[in-house]
Design a protein around this motif. Structure first.
Motif, PDB file in Angstrom:
ATOM      1  N   VAL A   1       0.946  -1.155  -0.103  1.00  0.00           N
ATOM      2  CA  VAL A   1       0.147   0.051  -0.108  1.00  0.00           C
ATOM      3  C   VAL A   1       0.949   1.347  -0.027  1.00  0.00           C
ATOM      4  O   VAL A   1       0.489   2.167  -0.790  1.00  0.00           O
ATOM      5  CB  VAL A   1      -0.945  -0.093   1.243  1.00  0.00           C
ATOM      6  N   LYS A   2       1.835   1.456   0.751  1.00  0.00           N
ATOM      7  CA  LYS A   2       2.853   2.392   0.905  1.00  0.00           C
ATOM      8  C   LYS A   2       3.440   2.575  -0.533  1.00  0.00           C
ATOM      9  O   LYS A   2       3.722   3.633  -1.040  1.00  0.00           O
ATOM     10  CB  LYS A   2       4.010   2.273   1.770  1.00  0.00           C
ATOM     11  N   MET A   3       3.970   1.645  -1.204  1.00  0.00           N
ATOM     12  CA  MET A   3       4.470   1.749  -2.473  1.00  0.00           C
ATOM     13  C   MET A   3       3.516   2.118  -3.379  1.00  0.00           C
ATOM     14  O   MET A   3       3.751   3.001  -4.259  1.00  0.00           O
ATOM     15  CB  MET A   3       5.126   0.366  -3.068  1.00  0.00           C
ATOM     16  N   GLY A   4       2.250   1.624  -3.617  1.00  0.00           N
ATOM     17  CA  GLY A   4       1.398   1.883  -4.584  1.00  0.00           C
ATOM     18  C   GLY A   4       0.912   3.488  -4.360  1.00  0.00           C
ATOM     19  O   GLY A   4       0.651   4.155  -5.500  1.00  0.00           O
ATOM     20  N   VAL A   5       0.625   3.849  -3.423  1.00  0.00           N
ATOM     21  CA  VAL A   5       0.032   5.075  -2.764  1.00  0.00           C
ATOM     22  C   VAL A   5       1.224   6.153  -3.244  1.00  0.00           C
ATOM     23  O   VAL A   5       0.894   7.423  -3.905  1.00  0.00           O
ATOM     24  CB  VAL A   5      -0.368   5.308  -1.427  1.00  0.00           C
ATOM     25  N   THR A   6       2.435   6.129  -2.917  1.00  0.00           N
ATOM     26  CA  THR A   6       3.393   6.827  -3.072  1.00  0.00           C
ATOM     27  C   THR A   6       3.676   7.013  -4.721  1.00  0.00           C
ATOM     28  O   THR A   6       3.704   8.187  -5.294  1.00  0.00           O
ATOM     29  CB  THR A   6       4.785   6.593  -2.220  1.00  0.00           C
ATOM     30  N   ALA A   7       3.735   5.615  -5.311  1.00  0.00           N
ATOM     31  CA  ALA A   7       4.115   5.726  -6.838  1.00  0.00           C
ATOM     32  C   ALA A   7       2.796   6.184  -7.488  1.00  0.00           C
ATOM     33  O   ALA A   7       3.135   7.228  -8.609  1.00  0.00           O
ATOM     34  CB  ALA A   7       4.399   4.440  -7.581  1.00  0.00           C
ATOM     35  N   GLY A   8       1.706   6.162  -7.075  1.00  0.00           N
ATOM     36  CA  GLY A   8       0.596   6.738  -8.121  1.00  0.00           C
ATOM     37  C   GLY A   8       0.389   8.006  -7.701  1.00  0.00           C
ATOM     38  O   GLY A   8       0.292   8.927  -8.749  1.00  0.00           O
ATOM     39  N   LYS A   9       0.839   8.757  -6.635  1.00  0.00           N
ATOM     40  CA  LYS A   9       0.828  10.130  -6.309  1.00  0.00           C
ATOM     41  C   LYS A   9       1.580  10.846  -7.097  1.00  0.00           C
ATOM     42  O   LYS A   9       1.564  11.776  -7.929  1.00  0.00           O
ATOM     43  CB  LYS A   9       1.072  10.627  -4.852  1.00  0.00           C
TER      44      LYS A   9
ATOM     45  N   VAL B   1      -4.768  -1.023  -2.362  1.00  0.00           N
ATOM     46  CA  VAL B   1      -4.123  -0.035  -2.975  1.00  0.00           C
ATOM     47  C   VAL B   1      -4.874   1.078  -3.709  1.00  0.00           C
ATOM     48  O   VAL B   1      -4.737   2.125  -3.538  1.00  0.00           O
ATOM     49  CB  VAL B   1      -2.951  -0.547  -3.896  1.00  0.00           C
ATOM     50  N   GLY B   2      -5.755   0.351  -4.676  1.00  0.00           N
ATOM     51  CA  GLY B   2      -6.609   1.315  -5.429  1.00  0.00           C
ATOM     52  C   GLY B   2      -7.661   2.287  -4.633  1.00  0.00           C
ATOM     53  O   GLY B   2      -7.855   3.463  -4.795  1.00  0.00           O
ATOM     54  N   ALA B   3      -7.972   1.723  -3.682  1.00  0.00           N
ATOM     55  CA  ALA B   3      -8.755   2.353  -2.798  1.00  0.00           C
ATOM     56  C   ALA B   3      -8.081   3.566  -1.939  1.00  0.00           C
ATOM     57  O   ALA B   3      -8.802   4.344  -1.797  1.00  0.00           O
ATOM     58  CB  ALA B   3      -9.533   1.239  -1.547  1.00  0.00           C
ATOM     59  N   GLN B   4      -6.939   3.141  -1.353  1.00  0.00           N
ATOM     60  CA  GLN B   4      -6.157   4.261  -0.617  1.00  0.00           C
ATOM     61  C   GLN B   4      -5.922   5.350  -1.329  1.00  0.00           C
ATOM     62  O   GLN B   4      -5.711   6.325  -0.988  1.00  0.00           O
ATOM     63  CB  GLN B   4      -5.105   3.351  -0.137  1.00  0.00           C
ATOM     64  N   ILE B   5      -5.523   5.154  -2.711  1.00  0.00           N
ATOM     65  CA  ILE B   5      -5.347   6.023  -3.623  1.00  0.00           C
ATOM     66  C   ILE B   5      -6.513   7.018  -3.961  1.00  0.00           C
ATOM     67  O   ILE B   5      -6.201   8.184  -3.872  1.00  0.00           O
ATOM     68  CB  ILE B   5      -4.794   5.615  -5.132  1.00  0.00           C
TER      69      ILE B   5
ATOM     70  N   ALA C   1     -14.038   8.799  -9.045  1.00  0.00           N
ATOM     71  CA  ALA C   1     -14.035   8.078 -10.326  1.00  0.00           C
ATOM     72  C   ALA C   1     -13.892   6.383 -10.466  1.00  0.00           C
ATOM     73  O   ALA C   1     -13.896   5.931  -9.404  1.00  0.00           O
ATOM     74  CB  ALA C   1     -13.026   8.653 -11.212  1.00  0.00           C
ATOM     75  N   TYR C   2     -14.148   6.107 -11.653  1.00  0.00           N
ATOM     76  CA  TYR C   2     -14.212   4.479 -11.864  1.00  0.00           C
ATOM     77  C   TYR C   2     -12.772   4.143 -11.243  1.00  0.00           C
ATOM     78  O   TYR C   2     -11.672   4.464 -11.348  1.00  0.00           O
ATOM     79  CB  TYR C   2     -14.096   4.337 -13.332  1.00  0.00           C
ATOM     80  N   ASN C   3     -12.901   2.979 -10.521  1.00  0.00           N
ATOM     81  CA  ASN C   3     -11.612   2.252  -9.709  1.00  0.00           C
ATOM     82  C   ASN C   3     -12.001   0.830  -9.798  1.00  0.00           C
ATOM     83  O   ASN C   3     -12.884   0.344  -9.249  1.00  0.00           O
ATOM     84  CB  ASN C   3     -11.925   2.881  -8.167  1.00  0.00           C
ATOM     85  N   ASN C   4     -10.989   0.169 -10.428  1.00  0.00           N
ATOM     86  CA  ASN C   4     -11.067  -1.381 -10.563  1.00  0.00           C
ATOM     87  C   ASN C   4      -9.570  -1.946 -10.286  1.00  0.00           C
ATOM     88  O   ASN C   4      -8.589  -1.248 -10.707  1.00  0.00           O
ATOM     89  CB  ASN C   4     -11.418  -1.649 -11.978  1.00  0.00           C
ATOM     90  N   THR C   5      -9.736  -3.101  -9.857  1.00  0.00           N
ATOM     91  CA  THR C   5      -8.495  -3.823  -9.655  1.00  0.00           C
ATOM     92  C   THR C   5      -8.476  -5.425 -10.188  1.00  0.00           C
ATOM     93  O   THR C   5      -9.545  -5.977 -10.066  1.00  0.00           O
ATOM     94  CB  THR C   5      -8.130  -4.138  -8.039  1.00  0.00           C
ATOM     95  N   TYR C   6      -7.301  -5.497 -10.909  1.00  0.00           N
ATOM     96  CA  TYR C   6      -7.415  -6.860 -11.671  1.00  0.00           C
ATOM     97  C   TYR C   6      -6.349  -7.821 -10.834  1.00  0.00           C
ATOM     98  O   TYR C   6      -5.428  -7.470 -10.635  1.00  0.00           O
ATOM     99  CB  TYR C   6      -7.044  -6.527 -13.173  1.00  0.00           C
ATOM    100  N   VAL C   7      -6.721  -9.059 -10.762  1.00  0.00           N
ATOM    101  CA  VAL C   7      -5.995 -10.067 -10.166  1.00  0.00           C
ATOM    102  C   VAL C   7      -6.066 -11.374 -11.078  1.00  0.00           C
ATOM    103  O   VAL C   7      -6.824 -12.104 -10.856  1.00  0.00           O
ATOM    104  CB  VAL C   7      -6.555 -10.340  -8.696  1.00  0.00           C
ATOM    105  N   HIS C   8      -4.989 -11.455 -12.047  1.00  0.00           N
ATOM    106  CA  HIS C   8      -5.099 -12.240 -13.135  1.00  0.00           C
ATOM    107  C   HIS C   8      -3.590 -12.937 -13.230  1.00  0.00           C
ATOM    108  O   HIS C   8      -3.193 -13.031 -14.301  1.00  0.00           O
ATOM    109  CB  HIS C   8      -5.623 -11.593 -14.536  1.00  0.00           C
ATOM    110  N   GLY C   9      -2.908 -13.116 -12.151  1.00  0.00           N
ATOM    111  CA  GLY C   9      -1.856 -13.977 -12.029  1.00  0.00           C
ATOM    112  C   GLY C   9      -0.778 -12.872 -12.797  1.00  0.00           C
ATOM    113  O   GLY C   9      -0.785 -11.676 -12.438  1.00  0.00           O
TER     114      GLY C   9
END
Length: 339
Positions: free
Chosen positions: A58-66, A120-124, A132-140
């Motif tokens: 979550v730390k990595m995702g929020v920081t990189a996304g911002k 991660v998507g939710a925290q961002i 806005a539209y927010n979706n997460t994919y878990v496809h290996g």
């Protein structure tokens, strides 16, 4: 349909890719079987109170996304799309360990709630106050590509003007050790297992030095013999021939399945630069996001670092790059970039 461009690319990885825009002149070789990310100062991007409750992913995702949004001069994107293979595995491990230790009684729901893959998507979205539209994919190993494909379609169909897309996976503490036991067998993954978060801002607006995302194609399962045919068809659909591709970035990880990459490389002339990256960044489900990050900056800088090159051929002018990734003979993806 509109064209799709990449306006910014940010990555937290096992190398120092966050503070500077890709500088592998002093890349650090990974000698261990596991490689943690080179973590930045998260408190610059996340409030200390929230930071204490966040898992590594979550730390990595929020920081990189911002930071990706900052570099693209965007306050709020029209969509947030993330891909992850294992989600917040650290919180999953914590919850399961508590489940065992407490004999399935008197459990707090915190770790379970935070272990969901869309955290991660939710925290961002929460940090940006973005509805806005927010979706997460878990496809290996196709998790990131699925998110990227969704983002590209939103841009091409003019449903969104700017889209934040990212791939995130954390190393965890225990599950990875079981994975290593399996991969220690002959012909398994030979590069270290790692973690990282790479985020990109997609837009239909063509800016100076914006990289075009031409096409993405994924396959759950193809044979080695089918790789040349499928790859030639993919290039032909985009009006390219093998000789038109200046560089190919493949996800070699030292396993027996690297033979797929050998089949792919065979269709290109000797003038095409052959590159790999997992020896520097490690293997994880969304490691292909690093390949996209590398492709973007190679095109922008018009420079290929020696640490990425297979052999000794490197072009001075690079206009088109093909990315090819697969994992254990499954989850194949082709991504085509150009200036």
């Amino acid at each position: 349909m509109k064209a799709c461009y990449i306006h910014s690319a940010v990555s937290i990885s096992a190398q120092n890719t966050f503070e500077t825009d890709l500088n592998l002149s002093e890349s650090n070789p990974i000698t261990s079987k596991k490689a943690n990310a080179n973590h930045p100062q998260y408190k610059t991007y996340i409030a200390p109170g929230a930071l204490r409750r966040m898992a590594t992913g979550v730390k990595m995702g929020v920081t990189a996304g911002k930071k990706a949004l900052e570099k693209a001069n965007i306050t709020n994107p029209d969509a947030i799309l993330t891909g992850t293979g294992m989600g917040c595995i650290e919180d999953t491990e914590n919850f399961l360990n508590a489940l065992i230790a407490n004999d399935e009684a008197y459990l707090t729901p915190t770790s379970f709630i935070q272990s969901t893959h869309n955290t991660v998507g939710a925290q961002i979205a929460l940090a940006l106050q973005c509805n806005a539209y927010n979706n997460t994919y878990v496809h290996g190993a196709l998790s990131f590509e699925s998110a990227l494909l969704d983002g590209q379609l939103l841009i091409k169909n003019d449903d969104s003007r700017s889209v934040l897309v990212g791939g995130i996976d954390e190393l965890g503490k225990e599950f990875i050790d079981y994975t290593l036991l399996v991969e220690d067998k002959k012909h398994g993954v030979q590069v270290p297992f790692s973690e990282g978060a790479s985020f990109f801002v997609l837009s239909s607006e063509k800016q100076e030095k914006a990289i075009q995302l031409n096409d993405i194609k994924t396959f759950s399962n193809i044979t080695e013999q089918e790789v040349p045919t499928v790859l030639n068809e993919f290039l032909a659909e985009n009006n390219y021939k093998p000789k038109d591709i200046d560089a190919v970035i493949c996800g070699n990880n030292g396993s027996v399945y690297d033979s797929y990459y050998s089949k792919a490389r065979a269709i290109f002339p000797i003038t095409t630069s052959q590159l790999h990256y997992k020896h520097l960044f490690g293997e994880y489900f969304t490691a292909s996001a690093i390949a996209l990050y590398l492709g973007v900056y190679i095109l922008k800088k018009q420079h290929i670092y020696d640490a990425l090159i297979i052999g000794d051929n490197s072009k001075n002018s690079i206009k088109t790059i093909l990315l090819y990734n697969q994992f254990n003979g499954r989850d194949h993806s082709f991504i085509l970039l150009s200036l």
